[in-house]
Motif scaffolding. Sequence first.
Motif, PDB file in Angstrom:
ATOM      1  N   GLN A  29       0.900  -1.021   0.106  1.00 27.42           N
ATOM      2  CA  GLN A  29       0.009   0.199   0.104  1.00 27.42           C
ATOM      3  C   GLN A  29       0.861   1.391  -0.127  1.00 27.42           C
ATOM      4  O   GLN A  29       0.472   2.244  -0.599  1.00 27.42           O
ATOM      5  CB  GLN A  29      -0.830  -0.160   1.336  1.00 27.42           C
ATOM      6  CG  GLN A  29      -1.983   1.009   1.197  1.00 27.42           C
ATOM      7  CD  GLN A  29      -2.710   0.807   2.389  1.00 27.42           C
ATOM      8  OE1 GLN A  29      -2.756   0.425   3.302  1.00 27.42           O
ATOM      9  NE2 GLN A  29      -4.057   1.360   2.238  1.00 27.42           N
ATOM     10  N   GLY A  30       2.066   1.213   0.557  1.00 27.17           N
ATOM     11  CA  GLY A  30       2.784   2.696   0.727  1.00 27.17           C
ATOM     12  C   GLY A  30       3.333   2.700  -0.447  1.00 27.17           C
ATOM     13  O   GLY A  30       3.467   3.997  -0.928  1.00 27.17           O
ATOM     14  N   GLY A  31       3.734   1.630  -1.331  1.00 26.95           N
ATOM     15  CA  GLY A  31       4.198   2.024  -2.735  1.00 26.95           C
ATOM     16  C   GLY A  31       3.408   2.372  -3.568  1.00 26.95           C
ATOM     17  O   GLY A  31       3.509   3.229  -4.623  1.00 26.95           O
ATOM     18  N   ALA A  32       2.179   1.915  -3.401  1.00 27.26           N
ATOM     19  CA  ALA A  32       0.879   2.467  -4.195  1.00 27.26           C
ATOM     20  C   ALA A  32       0.614   3.801  -4.002  1.00 27.26           C
ATOM     21  O   ALA A  32       0.334   4.688  -4.836  1.00 27.26           O
ATOM     22  CB  ALA A  32      -0.314   1.609  -3.932  1.00 27.26           C
ATOM     23  N   VAL A  33       0.500   4.247  -2.780  1.00 23.61           N
ATOM     24  CA  VAL A  33       0.311   5.535  -2.353  1.00 23.61           C
ATOM     25  C   VAL A  33       1.265   6.628  -2.982  1.00 23.61           C
ATOM     26  O   VAL A  33       1.120   7.600  -3.799  1.00 23.61           O
ATOM     27  CB  VAL A  33       0.230   5.886  -1.080  1.00 23.61           C
ATOM     28  CG1 VAL A  33       0.138   7.353  -0.389  1.00 23.61           C
ATOM     29  CG2 VAL A  33      -0.937   5.081  -0.382  1.00 23.61           C
ATOM     30  N   ARG A  34       2.675   6.259  -2.815  1.00 27.29           N
ATOM     31  CA  ARG A  34       3.658   6.989  -3.462  1.00 27.29           C
ATOM     32  C   ARG A  34       3.777   7.128  -5.058  1.00 27.29           C
ATOM     33  O   ARG A  34       3.843   8.041  -5.669  1.00 27.29           O
ATOM     34  CB  ARG A  34       4.999   6.450  -2.805  1.00 27.29           C
ATOM     35  CG  ARG A  34       5.266   6.824  -1.456  1.00 27.29           C
ATOM     36  CD  ARG A  34       6.353   5.875  -1.108  1.00 27.29           C
ATOM     37  NE  ARG A  34       6.753   5.989   0.503  1.00 27.29           N
ATOM     38  CZ  ARG A  34       6.336   5.367   1.411  1.00 27.29           C
ATOM     39  NH1 ARG A  34       5.387   4.324   1.150  1.00 27.29           N
ATOM     40  NH2 ARG A  34       6.509   5.686   2.710  1.00 27.29           N
ATOM     41  N   GLY A  35       3.376   6.003  -5.744  1.00 30.65           N
ATOM     42  CA  GLY A  35       3.221   5.800  -7.021  1.00 30.65           C
ATOM     43  C   GLY A  35       2.000   6.801  -7.462  1.00 30.65           C
ATOM     44  O   GLY A  35       2.154   7.635  -8.493  1.00 30.65           O
ATOM     45  N   LEU A  36       0.842   6.752  -6.750  1.00 26.11           N
ATOM     46  CA  LEU A  36      -0.297   7.385  -7.412  1.00 26.11           C
ATOM     47  C   LEU A  36       0.210   8.976  -7.009  1.00 26.11           C
ATOM     48  O   LEU A  36       0.029   9.715  -7.842  1.00 26.11           O
ATOM     49  CB  LEU A  36      -1.491   7.153  -6.638  1.00 26.11           C
ATOM     50  CG  LEU A  36      -2.092   5.836  -7.064  1.00 26.11           C
ATOM     51  CD1 LEU A  36      -3.132   5.226  -5.908  1.00 26.11           C
ATOM     52  CD2 LEU A  36      -2.520   5.906  -8.375  1.00 26.11           C
ATOM     53  N   LEU A  37       1.009   9.229  -6.072  1.00 21.91           N
ATOM     54  CA  LEU A  37       1.239  10.826  -5.762  1.00 21.91           C
ATOM     55  C   LEU A  37       2.003  11.355  -6.979  1.00 21.91           C
ATOM     56  O   LEU A  37       1.880  12.317  -7.447  1.00 21.91           O
ATOM     57  CB  LEU A  37       1.971  10.835  -4.295  1.00 21.91           C
ATOM     58  CG  LEU A  37       1.071  10.899  -3.032  1.00 21.91           C
ATOM     59  CD1 LEU A  37       1.781  10.840  -1.840  1.00 21.91           C
ATOM     60  CD2 LEU A  37       0.084  12.039  -3.212  1.00 21.91           C
ATOM     61  N   ARG A  38       3.087  10.434  -7.275  1.00 19.80           N
ATOM     62  CA  ARG A  38       3.881  10.803  -8.344  1.00 19.80           C
ATOM     63  C   ARG A  38       3.379  10.933  -9.506  1.00 19.80           C
ATOM     64  O   ARG A  38       3.553  11.992 -10.468  1.00 19.80           O
ATOM     65  CB  ARG A  38       5.191   9.829  -8.415  1.00 19.80           C
ATOM     66  CG  ARG A  38       6.109   9.964  -7.089  1.00 19.80           C
ATOM     67  CD  ARG A  38       7.469   9.225  -7.482  1.00 19.80           C
ATOM     68  NE  ARG A  38       7.276   7.752  -7.409  1.00 19.80           N
ATOM     69  CZ  ARG A  38       7.254   6.906  -6.547  1.00 19.80           C
ATOM     70  NH1 ARG A  38       7.473   7.408  -5.402  1.00 19.80           N
ATOM     71  NH2 ARG A  38       7.099   5.460  -6.615  1.00 19.80           N
ATOM     72  N   ALA A  39       2.379  10.069  -9.814  1.00 19.85           N
ATOM     73  CA  ALA A  39       1.542  10.196 -11.006  1.00 19.85           C
ATOM     74  C   ALA A  39       0.475  11.299 -11.214  1.00 19.85           C
ATOM     75  O   ALA A  39       0.043  11.622 -12.371  1.00 19.85           O
ATOM     76  CB  ALA A  39       0.694   8.968 -11.224  1.00 19.85           C
ATOM     77  N   GLY A  40       0.463  11.898 -10.204  1.00 17.09           N
ATOM     78  CA  GLY A  40      -0.358  13.114 -10.006  1.00 17.09           C
ATOM     79  C   GLY A  40      -1.738  13.073  -9.797  1.00 17.09           C
ATOM     80  O   GLY A  40      -2.703  14.079  -9.880  1.00 17.09           O
ATOM     81  N   GLU A  41      -2.284  11.736  -9.212  1.00 19.05           N
ATOM     82  CA  GLU A  41      -3.597  11.722  -8.832  1.00 19.05           C
ATOM     83  C   GLU A  41      -4.080  12.531  -7.824  1.00 19.05           C
ATOM     84  O   GLU A  41      -3.061  12.682  -6.856  1.00 19.05           O
ATOM     85  CB  GLU A  41      -3.816  10.133  -8.644  1.00 19.05           C
ATOM     86  CG  GLU A  41      -3.682   9.117  -9.613  1.00 19.05           C
ATOM     87  CD  GLU A  41      -4.532   9.347 -10.816  1.00 19.05           C
ATOM     88  OE1 GLU A  41      -5.720   9.582 -10.542  1.00 19.05           O
ATOM     89  OE2 GLU A  41      -4.213   8.996 -11.764  1.00 19.05           O
ATOM     90  N   PRO A  42      -5.273  12.837  -7.644  1.00 19.61           N
ATOM     91  CA  PRO A  42      -5.804  13.615  -6.633  1.00 19.61           C
ATOM     92  C   PRO A  42      -5.568  12.895  -5.277  1.00 19.61           C
ATOM     93  O   PRO A  42      -6.054  11.676  -5.494  1.00 19.61           O
ATOM     94  CB  PRO A  42      -7.212  13.981  -6.947  1.00 19.61           C
ATOM     95  CG  PRO A  42      -7.340  13.994  -8.390  1.00 19.61           C
ATOM     96  CD  PRO A  42      -6.475  12.809  -8.770  1.00 19.61           C
ATOM     97  N   ILE A  43      -5.049  13.677  -4.195  1.00 22.40           N
ATOM     98  CA  ILE A  43      -4.986  13.061  -3.059  1.00 22.40           C
ATOM     99  C   ILE A  43      -6.274  12.442  -2.499  1.00 22.40           C
ATOM    100  O   ILE A  43      -6.269  11.113  -2.008  1.00 22.40           O
ATOM    101  CB  ILE A  43      -4.403  13.831  -1.873  1.00 22.40           C
ATOM    102  CG1 ILE A  43      -3.029  14.239  -2.441  1.00 22.40           C
ATOM    103  CG2 ILE A  43      -4.176  13.408  -0.624  1.00 22.40           C
ATOM    104  CD1 ILE A  43      -2.334  15.571  -1.820  1.00 22.40           C
TER     105      ILE A  43
END
Length: 61
Positions: free
Chosen positions: A11-25
């Motif tokens: 999950q931590g890796g998924a959150v970080r990846g989505l943040l880097r991709a620019g997905e809304p928080i």
Amino acid sequence: MAQGLGSGAGQGGAVRGLLRAGEPIAEIAAACSFGDQSHLTRVFKSETGLTPAAYRAASRV
């Protein structure tokens, strides 16, 4: 039981990846089963020392 981010490709890796991709928080929080954006922000900051927005800004450098 408190929810954490986990590590690596979990999950931590998924959150970080989505943040880097620019997905809304808020969408990241929902996708990763957090109750809301503020819950994700509290957990993320407690485990990384940065808010999700600060992490996103730092990862763009």
